[in-house]
Scaffold this motif. Structure first.
Motif, short mmCIF file in Angstrom:
data_model
loop_
_atom_site.label_atom_id
_atom_site.label_comp_id
_atom_site.label_asym_id
_atom_site.label_seq_id
_atom_site.Cartn_x
_atom_site.Cartn_y
_atom_site.Cartn_z
N GLY A 136 -7.14 -9.62 -15.08
CA GLY A 136 -6.83 -10.17 -13.77
C GLY A 136 -6.71 -9.16 -12.65
O GLY A 136 -6.47 -9.53 -11.51
N GLY A 137 -6.90 -7.87 -12.95
CA GLY A 137 -6.71 -6.86 -11.92
C GLY A 137 -7.39 -5.55 -12.26
O GLY A 137 -8.23 -5.47 -13.16
N ASN A 175 -0.87 -9.78 -11.99
CA ASN A 175 -2.24 -9.74 -11.50
C ASN A 175 -2.77 -11.13 -11.18
O ASN A 175 -3.46 -11.35 -10.18
CB ASN A 175 -3.15 -9.07 -12.53
CG ASN A 175 -2.95 -7.57 -12.60
OD1 ASN A 175 -2.47 -6.95 -11.67
ND2 ASN A 175 -3.32 -7.00 -13.74
N ALA A 179 -4.25 -12.91 -7.92
CA ALA A 179 -5.56 -13.56 -7.98
C ALA A 179 -5.52 -14.95 -7.36
O ALA A 179 -6.50 -15.41 -6.77
CB ALA A 179 -6.06 -13.63 -9.42
N GLU A 183 -8.12 -15.84 -4.46
CA GLU A 183 -9.13 -16.88 -4.71
C GLU A 183 -8.38 -18.16 -5.10
O GLU A 183 -8.26 -18.47 -6.29
CB GLU A 183 -10.11 -16.45 -5.81
CG GLU A 183 -11.28 -17.39 -5.97
CD GLU A 183 -12.24 -16.95 -7.08
OE1 GLU A 183 -13.36 -17.48 -7.12
OE2 GLU A 183 -11.86 -16.09 -7.90
N ARG A 189 -9.08 -19.60 -13.73
CA ARG A 189 -7.95 -18.68 -13.58
C ARG A 189 -6.61 -19.40 -13.78
O ARG A 189 -5.70 -18.88 -14.43
CB ARG A 189 -8.03 -18.04 -12.21
CG ARG A 189 -7.03 -16.90 -11.91
CD ARG A 189 -5.75 -17.36 -11.26
NE ARG A 189 -5.89 -18.52 -10.40
CZ ARG A 189 -6.51 -18.58 -9.23
NH1 ARG A 189 -7.03 -17.50 -8.71
NH2 ARG A 189 -6.58 -19.72 -8.56
N ASN A 218 -11.02 -12.59 -12.58
CA ASN A 218 -10.51 -11.34 -11.99
C ASN A 218 -11.13 -11.15 -10.61
O ASN A 218 -12.33 -10.91 -10.49
CB ASN A 218 -10.87 -10.17 -12.91
CG ASN A 218 -10.19 -8.89 -12.51
OD1 ASN A 218 -9.99 -8.61 -11.32
ND2 ASN A 218 -9.84 -8.07 -13.49
N PRO A 219 -10.35 -11.22 -9.53
CA PRO A 219 -10.95 -11.13 -8.20
C PRO A 219 -11.66 -9.80 -7.93
O PRO A 219 -12.60 -9.75 -7.13
CB PRO A 219 -9.76 -11.32 -7.25
CG PRO A 219 -8.56 -10.94 -8.05
CD PRO A 219 -8.89 -11.37 -9.46
N VAL A 228 -13.88 -15.18 -2.61
CA VAL A 228 -13.07 -13.96 -2.54
C VAL A 228 -13.32 -13.23 -1.22
O VAL A 228 -12.39 -12.72 -0.59
CB VAL A 228 -13.36 -13.05 -3.75
CG1 VAL A 228 -12.64 -11.72 -3.61
CG2 VAL A 228 -12.94 -13.74 -5.05
N LYS A 252 -3.58 -5.77 -2.54
CA LYS A 252 -2.80 -5.81 -3.78
C LYS A 252 -1.69 -4.77 -3.76
O LYS A 252 -0.57 -5.02 -4.25
CB LYS A 252 -3.72 -5.56 -4.99
CG LYS A 252 -2.99 -5.53 -6.35
CD LYS A 252 -2.37 -6.87 -6.69
CE LYS A 252 -2.00 -6.97 -8.17
NZ LYS A 252 -0.99 -5.99 -8.58
#
Length: 255
Positions: A136-137, A175, A179, A183, A189, A218-219, A228, A252
């Motif tokens: 996720g990150g 994360n 996300a 998004e 997700r 995962n963005p 995104v 982030k």
């Protein structure tokens, strides 16, 4: 058959233990703390024969000196003189064998300049990516540039869908909450977040993930997508995938 299990360390690190079903020989990845590794080895009568290091940060190397002194394993890592006790210094495109499995070295600078990942093709493919790709990150940019990290993540995202992603930290829930902001409309997700929350409620790791899933949720791997890019544009430049990535990473850091 090669199996991989986590050894929890500190508050959210995972030291990954690799072992063969038919042998007491094992390897570990990024031993930031020797104590939990020693405890497991002694309890189960295992022989530490190899250590893999992805980068120089202390939470990935802090236990190396003690493990090297106690067990004399073969230590493999990036070509950085600040990492002591290395027996083999490898860079992009090099190969090594660990417990009979062939690993390809991928240079993935960004989090640090010396960062490498270990990738083993096979069934299933295995990726030990340290602090570059998280579920996720992705890692913070302590030494590298957005360009370097974006290129590194692009390389990793091109690996086979079923590649198991063994990241070094349990950051998944945090994360995925970011996300959601990056998004908002992503059902895959949201389903994954629910699964991961259930796992953490039971004190189970959310890792490994896999590359196919990360491309869906995962963005930082989805910066070419309109959704995104549109959200990133509310925080800064998002006219190209690289600028979208740089904006997301900065967002982030403040999230």
């Amino acid at each position: 058959m090669l199996s991989v299990t986590p050894i929890p360390a500190f508050s959210d690190n995972y030291i990954w233990l690799l072992r063969q079903d038919t042998s007491n020989d094992v390897a570990v990845v990024d031993p930031g703390d020797a104590a939990p590794v020693v405890e497991l080895l002694e309890r189960e009568g295992l022989d530490l024969t190899s250590v893999l290091i992805t980068h120089h940060h202390h939470d990935h190397t802090g236990g190396l000196a003690e493990l090297a002194k106690r067990y004399a394993p073969h230590v493999i890592g990036p070509d950085n003189p600040d990492i002591k006790a290395l027996d083999e210094r490898l860079g992009d495109g090099d190969e090594c064998r660990v417990l009979g499995r062939r690993f390809e070295i991928m240079a993935v600078p960004g989090h640090t300049l010396d960062h490498i990942a270990f990738f083993a093709a096979g069934t299933p493919p295995l990726l030990f990516c340290g602090d570059t790709l998280f579920s996720g990150g992705c890692g913070r940019l302590f030494e590298g540039t957005p360009e370097q990290m974006h290129e590194a993540l692009t390389r990793l995202s091109a690996l086979p869908d079923d590649t198991l992603v063994f990241a070094a930290h349990e950051y998944t829930l945090a994360n995925l909450r970011f996300a959601q902001a990056a998004e908002p409309d992503n059902p895959a997700r949201d389903r994954y977040l629910s699964e991961c929350q259930q796992a953490r409620d039971l004190a189970r790791p959310t890792l490994p993930s896999n590359i196919g899933r990360e491309r869906q949720i995962n963005p930082f791997l989805r910066v070419s997508g309109e959704a995104v890019r549109t959200r990133a544009a509310t925080q800064g430049a998002a006219d190209t995938p690289l600028n979208t990535f740089a904006t997301l990473r900065s967002w982030k850091d403040r999230f």
